[in-house]
Design an enzyme around this catalytic site. Structure first.
Site, PDB file in Angstrom:
ATOM      1  N   LEU A  36     -18.621  -0.840  -0.314  1.00 39.87           N
ATOM      2  CA  LEU A  36     -18.667  -2.426  -0.857  1.00 39.87           C
ATOM      3  C   LEU A  36     -20.318  -2.182  -1.023  1.00 39.87           C
ATOM      4  O   LEU A  36     -21.128  -1.612  -0.287  1.00 39.87           O
ATOM      5  CB  LEU A  36     -18.456  -3.253   0.686  1.00 39.87           C
ATOM      6  CG  LEU A  36     -16.793  -3.228   0.908  1.00 39.87           C
ATOM      7  CD1 LEU A  36     -16.648  -4.117   2.106  1.00 39.87           C
ATOM      8  CD2 LEU A  36     -16.115  -3.612  -0.393  1.00 39.87           C
ATOM      9  N   ASP A  37     -20.549  -3.360  -1.997  1.00 37.29           N
ATOM     10  CA  ASP A  37     -21.964  -3.615  -2.265  1.00 37.29           C
ATOM     11  C   ASP A  37     -22.522  -3.965  -1.011  1.00 37.29           C
ATOM     12  O   ASP A  37     -22.164  -4.894  -0.154  1.00 37.29           O
ATOM     13  CB  ASP A  37     -22.086  -4.749  -3.388  1.00 37.29           C
ATOM     14  CG  ASP A  37     -21.375  -4.329  -4.686  1.00 37.29           C
ATOM     15  OD1 ASP A  37     -21.726  -2.997  -4.924  1.00 37.29           O
ATOM     16  OD2 ASP A  37     -21.135  -4.922  -5.511  1.00 37.29           O
ATOM     17  N   ARG A  38     -24.163  -3.876  -1.104  1.00 36.62           N
ATOM     18  CA  ARG A  38     -24.697  -4.297   0.356  1.00 36.62           C
ATOM     19  C   ARG A  38     -24.643  -5.472   0.448  1.00 36.62           C
ATOM     20  O   ARG A  38     -24.609  -5.997   1.615  1.00 36.62           O
ATOM     21  CB  ARG A  38     -26.268  -3.837   0.029  1.00 36.62           C
ATOM     22  CG  ARG A  38     -27.336  -4.490   1.124  1.00 36.62           C
ATOM     23  CD  ARG A  38     -28.710  -4.238   0.582  1.00 36.62           C
ATOM     24  NE  ARG A  38     -29.461  -4.745   1.712  1.00 36.62           N
ATOM     25  CZ  ARG A  38     -31.053  -4.481   1.697  1.00 36.62           C
ATOM     26  NH1 ARG A  38     -31.744  -4.381   0.747  1.00 36.62           N
ATOM     27  NH2 ARG A  38     -31.766  -5.065   2.918  1.00 36.62           N
TER      28      ARG A  38
END
EC number: 5.4.99.-
Length: 340
Positions: A152-154
């Site tokens: 998952l993106d930051r």
């Protein structure tokens, strides 16, 4: 045969794939409950760890029925990451094969340039379940190879599965590749979204290497990476006047930034607060809400799959985190005032 882990012995049957040795070994290992990537198998073959009738062979060689194949797996290279018990990891499920976490926004999944520590991987290494890989006691270094199978993106929050052993990791990777994982995200987007399915090509942006785009050619030209298919199903959950919409996004594929790209480029409704694909909302009140949120309003709320070990369906749901709930409450009040 090279020294290392204990050897595995197979006799090739008529129904096994015969055209390539590397493909055959992947098949044999999966059947034996020792799922391994094809890239790893190719390394073993090159290192002389795979013998056909007692002799080394090339990865591309065809193998006859009845042949004896000996495989001695090599120990995977350990990660250079170190344990950091200070990284908070909300665990929602754990067994001897995997765990599911509810990743908070702001947490980077694995060490990279600019994020050498304080990542999910650093935190995983400090968890008891990763001190020793219980599903494979012959692998004493398993605790330094946490099995990240998706990311998952930051700035994205929500559910993420992590494998504790190599067979589980490879089985989950195969399920992701075959699109057998149920994944649904909740997003607050700027503007008036609609129900839609976006089925496009997906690749790196030609001039901005931090971004991806759906406006790519099927032929990328010399030196370019071939674009891949990306499919996102969007369903409207709640309309917040003309300023914003709450949507559910289901994935058939899992390309980098896929939802963010499709909502911004194809739906023309970028995720609220998206610093890469969005723009500051025109309405001052909505812009203030996005600035207070401080990240893209995107949350992985559903995760489901067939458990690799038990072969039973498992599924988890995650409620919106506090920052997205606050943004949603403010947008609802704004929509109510605007309608009066």
């Amino acid at each position: 045969m090279a020294a290392g882990a204990e050897a595995l012995h197979f006799r090739v049957d008529d129904g096994d794939p015969h055209d390539r040795l590397d493909k055959l070994v992947v098949h044999l290992l999966e059947r034996a409950g020792r799922a391994t990537s094809r890239a790893a198998v190719q390394r073993w073959i090159a290192a002389g760890r795979v013998l056909v009738d007692g002799e080394p062979a090339r990865a591309s060689v065809a193998v006859r029925s009845g042949a004896l194949v000996d495989v001695r797996p090599e120990e995977p290279s350990p990660s250079a990451a170190t344990a950091d018990p200070g990284v908070a990891i909300p665990v929602v499920y754990e067994d001897e094969h995997l765990l599911v976490i509810d990743k908070p926004a702001g947490l980077v999944v694995h060490p990279a340039r600019g994020h050498a520590s304080g990542t999910l991987v650093n935190g995983l290494l400090a968890l008891p379940g990763f001190a020793l890989a219980p599903a494979d006691p012959r692998d004493p270094m398993g605790h330094v190879r946490p099995g990240i199978v998706h990311r998952l993106d930051r700035g994205t929050s929500g559910l993420l599965v992590v494998a504790k052993d190599e067979p589980t990791r490879e089985a989950l990777k195969a399920r992701f590749a075959r699109h057998e994982i149920e994944r649904e995200y909740a997003a607050i987007v700027a503007g008036e979204a609609r129900d839609a399915t976006y089925d496009t090509l997906h690749g790196r942006h030609p001039t901005d290497r931090l971004r991806f785009t759906s406006w790519v050619r099927s032929d990328p030209g010399a030196g370019g990476a071939a674009p891949r298919r990306a499919v996102t199903h969007v369903r409207v959950l709640e309309r917040l006047g003309d300023a914003a919409t709450v949507v559910a996004c289901s994935l058939e594929t899992g390309r980098t930034h896929q939802i963010r790209v499709h909502l911004a480029e194809r739906g023309r409704t970028p995720v609220l607060g998206d610093p890469l694909y969005g723009k500051p909302p025109k309405k001052p009140a909505v812009r203030a809400i996005a600035e207070e949120l401080g990240r893209q309003a995107l949350h992985a709320r559903v995760l489901g799959f067939i458990h690799p070990a038990t072969q039973r369906p498992v599924r988890w749901e995650s409620a919106l985190p506090a920052d997205m709930r606050s943004a949603l409450d403010q947008l609802r009040r704004l929509a109510t005032r605007s309608s009066i």
